[in-house]
Design a protein around this motif. Sequence first.
Motif, PDB file in Angstrom:
ATOM      1  N   SER A  51      -3.201  15.009 -38.181  1.00 49.55           N
ATOM      2  CA  SER A  51      -2.751  14.267 -37.011  1.00 49.55           C
ATOM      3  C   SER A  51      -3.528  14.734 -35.777  1.00 49.55           C
ATOM      4  O   SER A  51      -4.692  15.120 -35.860  1.00 49.55           O
ATOM      5  CB  SER A  51      -1.244  14.431 -36.820  1.00 49.55           C
ATOM      6  N   ILE A  52      -2.858  14.735 -34.633  1.00 49.03           N
ATOM      7  CA  ILE A  52      -3.493  15.074 -33.362  1.00 49.03           C
ATOM      8  C   ILE A  52      -3.141  16.498 -32.936  1.00 49.03           C
ATOM      9  O   ILE A  52      -3.442  16.921 -31.817  1.00 49.03           O
ATOM     10  CB  ILE A  52      -3.068  14.058 -32.287  1.00 49.03           C
ATOM     11  N   THR A  53      -2.533  17.261 -33.848  1.00 48.14           N
ATOM     12  CA  THR A  53      -2.053  18.606 -33.531  1.00 48.14           C
ATOM     13  C   THR A  53      -3.127  19.527 -32.949  1.00 48.14           C
ATOM     14  O   THR A  53      -2.869  20.221 -31.951  1.00 48.14           O
ATOM     15  CB  THR A  53      -1.425  19.250 -34.767  1.00 48.14           C
ATOM     16  N   PRO A  54      -4.334  19.597 -33.524  1.00 49.08           N
ATOM     17  CA  PRO A  54      -5.352  20.490 -32.949  1.00 49.08           C
ATOM     18  C   PRO A  54      -5.675  20.160 -31.490  1.00 49.08           C
ATOM     19  O   PRO A  54      -5.919  21.068 -30.685  1.00 49.08           O
ATOM     20  CB  PRO A  54      -6.568  20.257 -33.854  1.00 49.08           C
TER      21      PRO A  54
ATOM     22  N   ARG B 161     -12.278  19.257 -25.757  1.00 49.92           N
ATOM     23  CA  ARG B 161     -12.773  18.561 -26.957  1.00 49.92           C
ATOM     24  C   ARG B 161     -13.471  19.530 -27.900  1.00 49.92           C
ATOM     25  O   ARG B 161     -13.250  19.494 -29.115  1.00 49.92           O
ATOM     26  CB  ARG B 161     -13.733  17.442 -26.550  1.00 49.92           C
ATOM     27  N   TYR B 162     -14.321  20.387 -27.338  1.00 49.32           N
ATOM     28  CA  TYR B 162     -15.012  21.372 -28.173  1.00 49.32           C
ATOM     29  C   TYR B 162     -14.011  22.312 -28.847  1.00 49.32           C
ATOM     30  O   TYR B 162     -14.143  22.646 -30.038  1.00 49.32           O
ATOM     31  CB  TYR B 162     -16.013  22.181 -27.342  1.00 49.32           C
ATOM     32  N   LEU B 163     -13.023  22.739 -28.085  1.00 53.18           N
ATOM     33  CA  LEU B 163     -11.999  23.631 -28.631  1.00 53.18           C
ATOM     34  C   LEU B 163     -11.194  22.921 -29.713  1.00 53.18           C
ATOM     35  O   LEU B 163     -10.810  23.537 -30.713  1.00 53.18           O
ATOM     36  CB  LEU B 163     -11.079  24.116 -27.504  1.00 53.18           C
ATOM     37  N   THR B 164     -10.952  21.629 -29.536  1.00 49.45           N
ATOM     38  CA  THR B 164     -10.234  20.842 -30.535  1.00 49.45           C
ATOM     39  C   THR B 164     -10.981  20.833 -31.862  1.00 49.45           C
ATOM     40  O   THR B 164     -10.383  21.009 -32.921  1.00 49.45           O
ATOM     41  CB  THR B 164     -10.049  19.392 -30.045  1.00 49.45           C
ATOM     42  N   VAL B 165     -12.287  20.638 -31.794  1.00 53.45           N
ATOM     43  CA  VAL B 165     -13.105  20.623 -33.015  1.00 53.45           C
ATOM     44  C   VAL B 165     -13.015  21.963 -33.736  1.00 53.45           C
ATOM     45  O   VAL B 165     -12.853  22.020 -34.962  1.00 53.45           O
ATOM     46  CB  VAL B 165     -14.570  20.287 -32.681  1.00 53.45           C
TER      47      VAL B 165
END
Length: 215
Positions: free
Chosen positions: A74-77, A114-118
């Motif tokens: 999902s969108i959790t990260p 965004r980078y941290l999400t990846v």
Amino acid sequence: MFSALANVYKIPELRQKVIFTLIMFAVFRLGTHIPVPGVDPSAIEQLFATGNLFGLLDLFSGGAFSKFSIFAMSITPYINASIIMQLLTVVIPTLEQWSKEGQEGHKKTTKVTRYLTVALAFFQAIGMSIGLKQAILNPNPVSILIIAITLTGGTIFLMWIGEQITEHGIGNGISLIIFCGIVARFPEAISTVIEYLKIGTISPFQLLLFVIIAL
């Protein structure tokens, strides 16, 4: 309320936003049915049929977790990355300065988020793949890496959908994606929880604890 809904169709711009949001919802729901390659769906179903708390956690992914689809995380990260960035703003001067720079600072913060999400998504995907290794058809490092990359890509795509809804649709895209997933699974989840309670797979205390944590 009905008059307000009727006005949606009278205002072209608002109508377009609603239609765009609904299309993005459809794309999200479609993605929850696209399985990750190299995974045995029957093994995943057996895991969730054992009646553990995975079934409750699946509620927030809109059923994508139990299907081990490309949107399983999902969108959790992204949410975790956003929270981490907010906390770091207090202790890192650069981030604090960005928060005071208005729109330009927001763009910089969003880019880092965004980078941290990846990074978080990939780390979580590796852990999920190893944890559910018994459902992988050929559980070698290469297969686990491919699955992790696929799951990470799914989260990135969801993040993009959320941003598109925020920009071109109605409301906060990330919140709406979570809402859409919960609504889609809520009836089945309620039925599953009741069944678990009847057969004693989970106790009322476990259910209460989960509800508290979820809130």
